[in-house]
Motif scaffolding. Structure first.
Motif, PDB file in Angstrom:
ATOM      1  N   ASP A 113       0.463   4.222   1.129  1.00 35.73           N
ATOM      2  CA  ASP A 113       0.597   4.967   2.373  1.00 35.73           C
ATOM      3  C   ASP A 113       1.588   4.307   3.319  1.00 35.73           C
ATOM      4  N   GLU A 114       1.621   2.972   3.320  1.00 34.97           N
ATOM      5  CA  GLU A 114       2.579   2.258   4.164  1.00 34.97           C
ATOM      6  C   GLU A 114       4.005   2.424   3.630  1.00 34.97           C
TER       7      GLU A 114
ATOM      8  N   ARG B 187       0.853  -1.186   0.000  1.00 28.79           N
ATOM      9  CA  ARG B 187       0.000   0.000   0.000  1.00 28.79           C
ATOM     10  C   ARG B 187       0.886   1.232   0.000  1.00 28.79           C
TER      11      ARG B 187
ATOM     12  N   TRP C  29      12.478   1.898   0.282  1.00 30.44           N
ATOM     13  CA  TRP C  29      11.675   0.881  -0.412  1.00 30.44           C
ATOM     14  C   TRP C  29      12.114   0.737  -1.868  1.00 30.44           C
TER      15      TRP C  29
ATOM     16  N   ALA D 231       5.081   5.945   4.578  1.00 32.38           N
ATOM     17  CA  ALA D 231       5.308   6.045   6.014  1.00 32.38           C
ATOM     18  C   ALA D 231       6.641   5.421   6.412  1.00 32.38           C
ATOM     19  N   GLY D 232       7.025   4.336   5.755  1.00 33.26           N
ATOM     20  CA  GLY D 232       8.291   3.677   6.054  1.00 33.26           C
ATOM     21  C   GLY D 232       9.475   4.273   5.325  1.00 33.26           C
TER      22      GLY D 232
END
Length: 335
Positions: A284-285, A282, A294, A288-289
């Motif tokens: 948003d995840e 997702r 990523w 956020a991380g």
């Protein structure tokens, strides 16, 4: 299929896809370089061109050959330089040479198209480039890639050769989905005031969509103003975008399953793990991380997958990636 045949077909499509995406990278850098100076707050004009080199992990090697980073030197290095294995010029040359070595494995129309593209780019020099314009030249590169893709789909049988061509295109396109997204840079590069920050963000992220021919797709799918989260979701996780990471790694996994007879091979397992990661993530995840970690982790996993593909199916002499941090991956020619 012989390992050498598999290797050559894989690199035919991978080099053509690389040429197209390098053209898209140059298109995006050119668009960002046109940012009005009142919003740029005195930032060096070379910034987008440095970002383009940084997204490829070649800033240091570039500066060893050139004493400055500017529009002319970066465009020449990525478009026409014969001493750069990953230049558009050398991508067309390598694709044509790979295809010539496997004339019996492809159709005559495919080879004639590649040969025509190679003969045309051989005639391109700095004078001719200035005369016809960078934008027109980049559009020509993208159209030649699209023409080869269409001819392949329309004329080649769906045997193993076709699957290796697909494999090369999908892994290269997945890699570039990350590199082009990473080109935009961090919020630290944006002006401090909110109004100017929004204007710069809109301009930069819109430039990315336009370079990817995805601006209309974005507006149709999201129906709101261009935002970093929306563009990242489109490029990474949207299955309706033909150039998204999810589309590419999902297609790559299916091709590898077909070639390996299921998930029994390590190469199919790695591709399946990547496909599952992008399918169930997702945005948003991810944000956020940290988007940057990523992206770098995914780029490293694509690097691992590329190495495993070569170990499993092809000759060991043609390893395409150098070892090291994901952002520092530098491409090598297979010819």
């Amino acid at each position: 299929m012989l390992c050498r045949t598999a290797n050559d077909l894989y690199w035919v499509s991978r080099n053509i896809e690389r040429a197209e995406n390098t053209a898209r990278l140059l298109d995006m850098a050119q668009r960002i370089a046109l940012l009005p100076e009142r919003l740029d707050r005195g930032k060096a004009q070379s910034a987008p061109w440095r970002r383009a080199l940084d997204s490829l992990g070649i800033v240091d090697s570039f500066l060893q050959q050139h004493d400055r980073i500017d529009t002319e030197t970066v465009v020449h290095h990525l478009l026409l330089a014969q001493d750069n294995p990953a230049s558009i010029y050398n991508c067309f040359r390598a694709a044509r040479e790979n295809a010539r070595a496997q004339r019996v494995a492809i159709t005559s129309e495919m080879y004639e198209d590649l040969n025509s593209s190679w003969l045309e780019i051989r005639r391109l020099d700095p004078l001719r480039l200035r005369h016809q314009g960078l934008s027109s030249t980049l559009e020509w590169v993208k159209s030649r890639s699209a023409a080869f893709r269409g001819i392949t789909i329309g004329t080649l049988g769906r045997g193993e050769g076709y699957k290796f061509l697909q494999m090369g295109a999908f892994i290269e396109r997945a890699d570039w989905a990350i590199r082009l997204l990473d080109m935009i840079g961090s919020d630290d590069d944006l002006p401090e005031t909110g109004e100017a920050r929004d204007a710069v963000q809109y301009f930069q992220w819109s430039a990315l969509l336009q370079a990817l021919s995805a601006f209309e797709t974005y507006r149709r799918l999201y129906r709101d103003s261009v935002s970093p989260a929306g563009v990242a979701a489109l490029m990474l996780l949207n299955p309706d975008n033909p150039r998204s990471l999810q589309t590419c790694v999902g297609s790559l996994h299916r091709v590898l399953q077909s070639l390996s007879g299921g998930d029994s091979l390590e190469v199919a397992r790695i591709a399946g793990a990547l496909a599952a990661q992008s399918r169930y993530a997702r945005i948003d995840e991810i944000i956020a991380g940290g988007l940057e970690p990523w992206l770098q982790d995914t780029l490293s996993r694509l690097d691992q997958l590329g190495s495993e593909i070569h170990r499993q199916f092809m000759t060991t002499q043609a390893m395409p990636f150098a070892s090291g941090p994901a952002r520092q991956v530098q491409w090598q020619s297979n010819v």
